[in-house]
Design a protein around this motif. Sequence first.
Motif, short mmCIF file in Angstrom:
data_model
loop_
_atom_site.label_atom_id
_atom_site.label_comp_id
_atom_site.label_asym_id
_atom_site.label_seq_id
_atom_site.Cartn_x
_atom_site.Cartn_y
_atom_site.Cartn_z
N GLN A 94 0.83 -1.21 0.00
CA GLN A 94 0.00 0.00 0.00
C GLN A 94 0.86 1.26 0.00
O GLN A 94 0.55 2.24 -0.68
CB GLN A 94 -0.93 0.00 1.22
CG GLN A 94 -1.88 1.18 1.29
CD GLN A 94 -2.81 1.29 0.10
OE1 GLN A 94 -3.18 0.27 -0.49
NE2 GLN A 94 -3.18 2.51 -0.27
N GLU A 151 0.86 4.24 -2.81
CA GLU A 151 0.59 5.64 -2.49
C GLU A 151 1.70 6.55 -3.01
O GLU A 151 1.44 7.66 -3.51
CB GLU A 151 0.43 5.81 -0.98
CG GLU A 151 -0.84 5.19 -0.42
CD GLU A 151 -0.88 5.23 1.10
OE1 GLU A 151 -0.05 5.96 1.70
OE2 GLU A 151 -1.72 4.52 1.68
N GLU A 184 1.38 6.79 -6.76
CA GLU A 184 0.21 7.61 -7.08
C GLU A 184 0.52 9.10 -6.94
O GLU A 184 0.01 9.92 -7.72
CB GLU A 184 -0.97 7.23 -6.18
CG GLU A 184 -1.60 5.89 -6.54
CD GLU A 184 -2.65 5.45 -5.54
OE1 GLU A 184 -3.45 4.56 -5.87
OE2 GLU A 184 -2.66 5.98 -4.40
N HIS A 185 1.35 9.43 -5.96
CA HIS A 185 1.74 10.83 -5.78
C HIS A 185 2.48 11.35 -7.02
O HIS A 185 2.22 12.47 -7.48
CB HIS A 185 2.62 10.97 -4.54
CG HIS A 185 3.12 12.36 -4.31
ND1 HIS A 185 2.30 13.41 -3.96
CD2 HIS A 185 4.38 12.88 -4.38
CE1 HIS A 185 3.02 14.52 -3.83
NE2 HIS A 185 4.28 14.22 -4.08
#
Length: 351
Positions: free
Chosen positions: A175, A179, A182-183
Amino acid sequence: MDKPKKSVRRKTSGVTIDEVAALAGVSPMTVSRAINQGKVRDATRERVMRAVRELGYTPNLAASSLAAAQHTRIALIYTNPSGAYLRELLVGLLRVASNAAIQLVVDYWDDLDPAAERKAARALAGRVDGVILPPPLCESQPAVTELVRAGIPVVAIAPGHLGNAISCVRIDDLQAGKELAEHLIQQGHSRIGFIRGRNDLSASARRYDGFVSALQDAGLQVDPGLVQQGDYTYRSGLAAAEKLLSHRRPPTAIFASNDDMGAAAISVAHRRGLEVPRDLSVVGFDDTSAATTVWPELTTIHQPIASMADAAIDILLRAIRRKPDEARVLTDHVMPHRLVVRDSVAHPPKR
């Protein structure tokens, strides 16, 4: 599955520190620190003292002195890890060990082969009560097998998942990797280079899997030419970043699987005359001191290394003090992580 029995409230001096901890929702070690004016948050101390008053708990000073005199010996075994990671882990362990009257034994295994690891584990088992295994030894099958066979409680720090033999303290690497990727995607990056960690660690694979998952969710393809192997060292980050930035279509961002390799990627960019983050964005992982000793400071995933050390010792002490007739329980303690945004990421440059 049998439900755990509810604790019975008692208004006598027979109330135990475990009962106080259960009512306050903290570990017994935290109760001890709160009562003895150790370092805990004010809100936590207030919750502990409320439980103390409600249960009528009276600390047994004689028993505390006896426990302190026993000097439980816990070993930390390390070999060639990230220097920044090891420093933060040691600081956390030393602080907790001091508060809990634990003797910390530090043992260095210098790139031992499996047979030598088994021999070293057998020797260590005869002189300690518990063992902490940080990366990369957290998934060493020879060491784990020998220590478990000797009946020594072991806790792995930062493996990718719970094994079938020892407890662990970790974050959700998959996860967290997702993240972080995705940033970068949200900033507009579509060509992202990736520097992998050690092949023998499941946490490395899970960080990469999170990266791939984020790209797939955004409809982006993983370019095999933009994935390079590292081993969590600064030097391996230098070599990997050189390959990425020598690509005929270099990436606009680099995701390094730890801060040491991220710092190396920034160094390579500077050497090539690239400005970070104007020309190249870089992210790391772990939020060690390496993330803030480079310029610009690294955007990264914060792994609570000192708190993980605290939790590891708490799990070990519970296992060490387990009664002979109690079943051995493996603990999978997953701690929260967070994205730390600093100055190493910007929108990709216009071509």
